[in-house]
Design a protein around this motif. Structure first.
Motif, PDB file in Angstrom:
ATOM      1  N   UNK A 199     -25.388  -7.969-102.736  1.00 32.27           N
ATOM      2  CA  UNK A 199     -25.136  -9.117-101.858  1.00 32.27           C
ATOM      3  C   UNK A 199     -24.196 -10.141-102.480  1.00 32.27           C
ATOM      4  N   UNK A 200     -24.280 -10.329-103.797  1.00 32.30           N
ATOM      5  CA  UNK A 200     -23.430 -11.321-104.451  1.00 32.30           C
ATOM      6  C   UNK A 200     -22.004 -10.821-104.611  1.00 32.30           C
ATOM      7  N   UNK A 201     -21.850  -9.526-104.773  1.00 32.01           N
ATOM      8  CA  UNK A 201     -20.542  -8.953-105.071  1.00 32.01           C
ATOM      9  C   UNK A 201     -19.781  -8.597-103.805  1.00 32.01           C
ATOM     10  N   UNK A 202     -20.515  -8.134-102.784  1.00 35.33           N
ATOM     11  CA  UNK A 202     -19.892  -7.668-101.544  1.00 35.33           C
ATOM     12  C   UNK A 202     -19.368  -8.846-100.751  1.00 35.33           C
ATOM     13  N   UNK A 203     -18.220  -8.666-100.091  1.00 35.17           N
ATOM     14  CA  UNK A 203     -17.728  -9.752 -99.242  1.00 35.17           C
ATOM     15  C   UNK A 203     -17.980  -9.472 -97.768  1.00 35.17           C
ATOM     16  N   UNK A 204     -18.451  -8.277 -97.439  1.00 31.89           N
ATOM     17  CA  UNK A 204     -18.812  -7.944 -96.057  1.00 31.89           C
ATOM     18  C   UNK A 204     -20.326  -7.790 -95.953  1.00 31.89           C
ATOM     19  N   UNK A 205     -20.868  -8.156 -94.770  1.00 37.50           N
ATOM     20  CA  UNK A 205     -22.270  -7.880 -94.443  1.00 37.50           C
ATOM     21  C   UNK A 205     -23.257  -8.397 -95.476  1.00 37.50           C
ATOM     22  N   UNK A 206     -22.930  -9.547 -96.098  1.00 33.16           N
ATOM     23  CA  UNK A 206     -23.895 -10.030 -97.072  1.00 33.16           C
ATOM     24  C   UNK A 206     -24.776 -11.125 -96.486  1.00 33.16           C
ATOM     25  N   UNK A 241     -16.005  -4.178-100.838  1.00 37.84           N
ATOM     26  CA  UNK A 241     -16.230  -3.903 -99.414  1.00 37.84           C
ATOM     27  C   UNK A 241     -17.516  -3.132 -99.154  1.00 37.84           C
ATOM     28  N   UNK A 242     -17.817  -2.140 -99.987  1.00 35.81           N
ATOM     29  CA  UNK A 242     -18.872  -1.194 -99.621  1.00 35.81           C
ATOM     30  C   UNK A 242     -20.062  -1.140-100.569  1.00 35.81           C
ATOM     31  N   UNK A 243     -19.789  -1.007-101.890  1.00 32.79           N
ATOM     32  CA  UNK A 243     -20.888  -0.628-102.780  1.00 32.79           C
ATOM     33  C   UNK A 243     -21.531  -1.782-103.538  1.00 32.79           C
ATOM     34  N   UNK A 284     -30.018  -0.239 -95.957  1.00 34.79           N
ATOM     35  CA  UNK A 284     -31.050   0.806 -95.979  1.00 34.79           C
ATOM     36  C   UNK A 284     -30.546   2.162 -95.499  1.00 34.79           C
ATOM     37  N   UNK A 285     -29.502   2.161 -94.657  1.00 36.04           N
ATOM     38  CA  UNK A 285     -29.049   3.444 -94.119  1.00 36.04           C
ATOM     39  C   UNK A 285     -27.591   3.752 -94.416  1.00 36.04           C
ATOM     40  N   UNK A 286     -26.697   2.774 -94.156  1.00 35.12           N
ATOM     41  CA  UNK A 286     -25.272   3.069 -94.275  1.00 35.12           C
ATOM     42  C   UNK A 286     -24.848   3.162 -95.742  1.00 35.12           C
ATOM     43  N   UNK A 287     -25.196   2.139 -96.531  1.00 38.85           N
ATOM     44  CA  UNK A 287     -24.780   2.145 -97.930  1.00 38.85           C
ATOM     45  C   UNK A 287     -25.307   3.366 -98.703  1.00 38.85           C
ATOM     46  N   UNK A 288     -26.589   3.728 -98.558  1.00 40.61           N
ATOM     47  CA  UNK A 288     -27.043   4.951 -99.242  1.00 40.61           C
ATOM     48  C   UNK A 288     -26.243   6.196 -98.848  1.00 40.61           C
ATOM     49  N   UNK A 289     -25.947   6.362 -97.552  1.00 38.29           N
ATOM     50  CA  UNK A 289     -25.177   7.543 -97.141  1.00 38.29           C
ATOM     51  C   UNK A 289     -23.763   7.493 -97.716  1.00 38.29           C
ATOM     52  N   UNK A 290     -23.153   6.282 -97.701  1.00 38.66           N
ATOM     53  CA  UNK A 290     -21.822   6.149 -98.306  1.00 38.66           C
ATOM     54  C   UNK A 290     -21.872   6.481 -99.795  1.00 38.66           C
ATOM     55  N   UNK A 291     -22.937   6.037-100.460  1.00 41.35           N
ATOM     56  CA  UNK A 291     -23.070   6.323-101.891  1.00 41.35           C
ATOM     57  C   UNK A 291     -23.203   7.824-102.133  1.00 41.35           C
ATOM     58  N   UNK A 292     -23.975   8.510-101.268  1.00 41.69           N
ATOM     59  CA  UNK A 292     -24.094   9.973-101.409  1.00 41.69           C
ATOM     60  C   UNK A 292     -22.749  10.657-101.163  1.00 41.69           C
ATOM     61  N   UNK A 293     -22.039  10.197-100.120  1.00 40.06           N
ATOM     62  CA  UNK A 293     -20.730  10.786 -99.815  1.00 40.06           C
ATOM     63  C   UNK A 293     -19.763  10.557-100.971  1.00 40.06           C
ATOM     64  N   UNK A 294     -19.674   9.320-101.429  1.00 41.69           N
ATOM     65  CA  UNK A 294     -18.698   8.965-102.460  1.00 41.69           C
ATOM     66  C   UNK A 294     -19.074   9.584-103.807  1.00 41.69           C
ATOM     67  N   UNK A 295     -20.363   9.523-104.159  1.00 39.96           N
ATOM     68  CA  UNK A 295     -20.806  10.108-105.434  1.00 39.96           C
ATOM     69  C   UNK A 295     -20.572  11.612-105.459  1.00 39.96           C
ATOM     70  N   UNK A 305     -28.279  -6.386 -89.234  1.00 35.45           N
ATOM     71  CA  UNK A 305     -27.132  -5.560 -89.618  1.00 35.45           C
ATOM     72  C   UNK A 305     -27.107  -5.309 -91.113  1.00 35.45           C
ATOM     73  N   UNK A 306     -27.368  -6.395 -91.883  1.00 34.39           N
ATOM     74  CA  UNK A 306     -27.384  -6.286 -93.329  1.00 34.39           C
ATOM     75  C   UNK A 306     -28.444  -5.277 -93.773  1.00 34.39           C
TER      76      UNK A 306
END
Lengths: 255, 255, 255, 255
Positions: free
Chosen positions: D248-255, D243-245, B32-43, B26-27
């Motif tokens: 691993x050390x900073x995030x509290x979810x999915x780390x 939560x999201x961005x 590799x997939x969710x965080x990059x897409x969120x970063x593109x959306x948010x940025x 999951x991590x």
């Protein structure tokens, strides 16, 4: 009867080796001569297109729009093409780099020809995108000596180009002082110099930037100023570096 | 009777290992997939919010305010989100990076969808903060081809996007020329390009930046220009890099 | 009879060694004393030429043109001549660097003399390129306290120079905080400071920049402000760094 | 009778050691707690002085003068004081850095107190240098919500501060994305944000910058906006990073 077999094999191997050597010679030729000239041509095209367009499309910013545009575009293009060709995009920059020992003689004329061609194509692209009315009223970004006295205008181009080529040769060629930030130093020098001399001569410092729109807009009045001034500035810079400011390898006195 | 004990132990261990592997899978999926897409959306949200707001809140600066704002905001956001997603924030930037070998195909469509969504949210936030009167009079930062001739405007978008994607692919993808300063190079290219073509087409170079305010302000006139122009520019850039300017790994000729 | 031969040989060798040692002493003298002073003279010439020219050639930009020009030109020149002389181009910068332990006493007076000479030559070059009318109407870039109250103007110069010399000494001298980006930090501080105090005192912060055009335009009204203010600012900066903000080597308290 | 001698010696040594340990404890206390707070106080003083002065001394530049001044001054001061205190100069920046794990809790309140004091001194210095007439007509650089609707103005401050603190925490705290260019990223974000929201709320993003001139010019109308908006923005940023961005050390979810 392994003889002929071996022979064939050897022959084949030699053939492959020859092919490889031809291919690698072509590759070397391409990367050492053709690609750098293409980079100079293409980079000068983009620089002159952006530069002329910022003048034709200026919306009453005084000198702010052309000064920032020329400086930022030049800095970025040097950063991006510098590893291929050095990122000169300017005949007198190539001249001063050659005279300070930063490039081979055999590339000097091809570079200058590429830059002139690139400047012309870039100026043509500006003509292609701007409506004729605004293009003509701004002479397509061609340079005009604003002040009546051509002597002052020429001295201004000498001084501004002296500063630009000094930053180029000290920041990118001279071992003691060169820096990874040279592309932005060179670009920001262009910005400062246009602010310093824009109302006099336009702040050209670059015969290719002057030549391109002169061809496309067919505007040649006082065009010699933008060859004589920058070339003189580059020669003074080279003398100062070779005599006074260069490091031990570059200086010809007291080394 | 150590058998069952051991069995239990092994079973437990296996269970933990399975849990761990699910969690680490999951991590990995997230990073590799969710965080990059969120970063593109948010940025893209932040970029389009700041960009549209600088147009709606412009106080007679000509092009200075939008040119500096788009360039600086983009440069900073690439610097800050680049390690997560690459910091594209632009569908044709993703396209050109993919075509130059700088990203996986399976991320291309998710990236573009994220960018379109981000652009719409960003444009919506601009509408949320600006009073309706000033929002509507500036079309919410939506793009308008100023010149009558749509052909010229489209060619302008082609050229400007060609320059932008060239800086992106040479500065951030192509091994021989890439540089740590790429984020600022890309941002400052946007600044220079808006100065060069702002009065023609607005200097968009980014379908997500065009799409967002078009949705929110419901302004679709000549919207296709901001898809056709940038996409063509990106395709020309990719061809030039694959054929001429790429290094040995990127070039498909003479390598 | 190898005696004389050997003698000659030894003699010759000694001669060569002496020549070499004279030559290497001259070289050392040149690189340690003459070249740095020449770099200060020449760099200040270019800085004051560009700075004064941006004021004389200002086209109604408010403070934008002089603020950007002085800042960018200074940043670039420090980047390019910094490895030779440190790139001070300002007597009170040299003073504060000396008082923070960043340069030798024996160079202080030669540096200041070189900077004053460079400032005068630079201001003279501005007079050479600009038509007399625009040169005189802007006093050749000489400083004028705009506000009636000289006390406020002097305090403004104190504060602005305090900030400038603080950035110089913390960014380029103090070991704990110095950074490779110091040249641009110093230049951009000048830009910000001119925006902050330009309408009060012109934002000089540099006696050499004030002295040059004062000589050439023969304008000496309230000239003392541009010596007293910057010198006081530099002294306050040095006290603050020596007492509070310096690292263990620089601080004289609690080390 | 070496006994007493030795005793004395030991005693002396112990005394010296004690002195040393007291001195080194004082030194440690100074460098870990006092010097950082002094740096925050002094840096905020300089930042608010330069910022307010650029508003009071604005010469019709629209937003260009304040936007560039605040951004450049902040970037440079972070670069120069960052190694001592982190270079926050802003209570909500300290808050978001603390919440992302980038500073100790025990420094949070001292930092905020130092920043408020520095902001007040800086605003006082602006009052000291500017003539009362121009000082009062611009409210000494105090913030005024320009638009009638306070809700929109507050949301603008939320969004702008969200962007600023996102750049701070991602660029300077979060391990995966932090960069040596963070000081300039943060400064240039302020520039872009003032361009984006300057006509709505002034683009404050900093309660210390709002508080200082409010005290000195005694202008408290809608002052709460500049506390509620920036604090909310900082809290949203921290949530998004935790939560999201974050890595691993900073995030509290999915780390």
């Amino acid at each position: 009867m392994s003889g002929p077999e071996t022979k064939t094999e050897v022959f084949t191997i030699t053939e492959v080796a020859e092919e490889r050597s031809i291919s690698s010679r072509n590759k070397r030729l391409y990367e050492q001569y053709v690609q750098p000239c293409l980079a100079e041509l293409f980079g000068t095209t983009l620089f002159v297109f952006v530069g002329c367009s910022s003048v034709v499309g200026d919306v009453g910013s005084g000198l702010i729009q052309p000064a920032l545009t020329h400086g930022l575009a030049l800095g970025v293009l040097i950063m991006v093409f510098g590893q291929i060709s050095g990122g000169h995009f300017n005949p007198v920059v190539s001249l001063s780099i050659y005279l300070c020992g930063g490039m081979k003689l055999r590339l000097l004329v091809p570079y200058i020809v590429s830059q002139m061609a690139g400047g012309t194509i870039g100026a043509g692209l500006t003509k292609a995108v701007y409506p004729p009315k605004s293009y003509e009223s701004s002479l397509g970004g061609a340079f005009v000596p604003f002040a009546a006295e051509l002597g002052r205008v020429t001295v201004a181009e000498v001084m501004l180009t002296l500063i630009l080529t000094m930053v180029v040769c000290m920041g990118a060629v001279n071992r003691q002082t060169r820096t990874a930030m040279a592309p932005f130093c060179i670009g920001l020098t262009v910005t400062a110099n246009i602010f310093a001399g824009g109302v006099l001569s336009g702040g050209c410092m670059n015969p290719a930037r002057a030549f391109g729109p002169a061809v496309v807009a067919n505007h040649w009045q006082h065009h010699w100023v933008y060859w004589v001034g920058p070339t003189s500035g580059a020669l003074i810079t080279t003398s100062l570096i070779r005599l006074l400011f260069g490091d031990q390898k570059t200086r010809i006195l007291l080394r």
